[in-house]
Design a protein around this motif. Structure first.
Motif, mmCIF file in Angstrom:
data_model
loop_
_atom_site.group_PDB
_atom_site.id
_atom_site.type_symbol
_atom_site.label_atom_id
_atom_site.label_comp_id
_atom_site.label_asym_id
_atom_site.label_seq_id
_atom_site.Cartn_x
_atom_site.Cartn_y
_atom_site.Cartn_z
ATOM 1 N N THR A 39 0.857 -1.302 -0.050
ATOM 2 C CA THR A 39 -0.039 0.015 0.121
ATOM 3 C C THR A 39 0.873 1.102 0.016
ATOM 4 O O THR A 39 1.899 1.464 0.794
ATOM 5 N N GLU A 41 1.065 5.109 0.467
ATOM 6 C CA GLU A 41 0.445 6.142 1.229
ATOM 7 C C GLU A 41 1.050 7.609 1.008
ATOM 8 O O GLU A 41 2.275 7.465 0.654
ATOM 9 N N GLU A 42 0.586 8.689 1.637
ATOM 10 C CA GLU A 42 1.229 9.802 1.629
ATOM 11 C C GLU A 42 1.546 10.640 0.492
ATOM 12 O O GLU A 42 2.625 11.195 0.163
ATOM 13 N N MET A 73 -3.083 5.384 -2.490
ATOM 14 C CA MET A 73 -3.860 6.181 -1.932
ATOM 15 C C MET A 73 -3.534 7.479 -2.433
ATOM 16 O O MET A 73 -2.526 8.123 -2.233
ATOM 17 N N THR A 99 -9.542 10.857 6.206
ATOM 18 C CA THR A 99 -8.482 10.778 7.417
ATOM 19 C C THR A 99 -8.746 12.028 8.379
ATOM 20 O O THR A 99 -8.924 13.007 8.072
ATOM 21 N N ASN A 254 -8.565 10.764 0.517
ATOM 22 C CA ASN A 254 -7.704 10.063 -0.422
ATOM 23 C C ASN A 254 -8.457 9.140 -1.368
ATOM 24 O O ASN A 254 -9.347 8.390 -0.602
ATOM 25 N N VAL A 256 -8.507 5.800 -3.178
ATOM 26 C CA VAL A 256 -7.850 4.447 -3.245
ATOM 27 C C VAL A 256 -8.005 3.645 -4.425
ATOM 28 O O VAL A 256 -9.282 3.392 -4.976
#
Length: 261
Positions: A39, A41-42, A73, A99, A254, A256
């Motif tokens: 995954t 992220e960020e 994401m 989030t 975000n 996905v």
């Protein structure tokens, strides 16, 4: 959890704007890697140019071909161009995640009818049964991982102390849900809930807010967290209401995207 990846790469020429190095981009994102999932992220830390470079040029470096579950994401700041590029590169939309954030110095001790039992006092079989039940008919998009795979991912991410985090919530000795509080790996005091949920028979009874608040208290008092970062699907309005009732505020959204096998 892996912050970036340890891999040498050549610098790619991105035209008159200058150059973007692979390692520079990898260092800006968070790459969570398990036995059968990755995954990313960020992505909010990337510019549009860097995101395009990541999708079109660099993602092959991650050796994803043999990994069945790959997610990216994509921060809400990106335009439709990025979503179309992902679709062109074998990704499809899966869910939209919200989030939230809260400072835990505001959390005060509260009286509660709920008690928690960890894997130190209940069997893993019992924990997994209640966890599975709490995921039944969830408003979040279903996980690509089986329950056993999620359990294994939990053990890998949290390390040898994972049993401290695997908690079943009880009310008068009756199981009502599951909470998995922990400190985000790689940080000293960032509190997270790997999972939080009620079993179907306990939903709609006003229990989510006080139980979530109790989980935040545990993060503060037992795990020494100073802040909490949580997330849920945009579709999960009851959980979003619980976040808001407990003083959390939205910090990002975000989309996905999942790689199509």
């Amino acid at each position: 959890m892996v912050q970036g990846i340890e891999r040498l790469g050549v610098v790619q020429n991105m035209g008159p704007e200058g150059t973007i190095g692979k390692l520079e981009i990898y260092a800006k994102v968070k790459i969570l890697k398990g036995e059968n999932f990755v995954t990313i992220e960020e992505t909010k830390a990337l510019s549009a140019e860097e995101m395009i470079a990541f999708i079109t040029n660099f993602i092959d470096d991650l050796e994803l071909g043999e990994i069945p579950n790959v997610n990216i994401m994509v921060n809400s700041k990106f335009t439709e161009e990025i979503y179309e590029l992902l679709q062109d590169n074998n990704f499809q939309f899966h869910d939209e995640m919200v989030t939230v954030y809260k400072e835990l110095n505001e959390v005060v001790e509260l009286e509660s009818n709920f008690t928690f039992k960890s894997l130190h006092s209940i069997s893993q079989h019992e924990f997994k049964e209640i966890w599975a039940e709490s995921m039944t008919d969830s408003l979040n998009a279903p996980s690509s991982l089986t329950l056993d795979e999620q359990m294994k991912s939990l053990e890998i991410e949290l390390g040898p102390d994972y049993k401290d985090s695997c908690l079943v919530a009880y009310e008068e000795e009756r199981p009502v849900g599951v909470a998995i509080p922990h400190i985000e790996p790689g940080t000293l005091d960032e509190g997270r809930l790997f999972y939080f949920g009620l079993i179907p028979s306990e939903r709609g009874k006003g229990k989510s807010m006080p139980l979530h608040k109790l989980a935040l208290q545990l993060l503060k008092d037992e795990f020494n967290a100073t802040c909490y970062i949580g997330g849920t699907s945009e579709s999960n309005q009851p959980m979003l209401k619980t976040f808001m009732a407990n003083g959390c505020h939205v910090i990002e959204r975000n989309k996905v995207y999942k790689m199509i096998s």
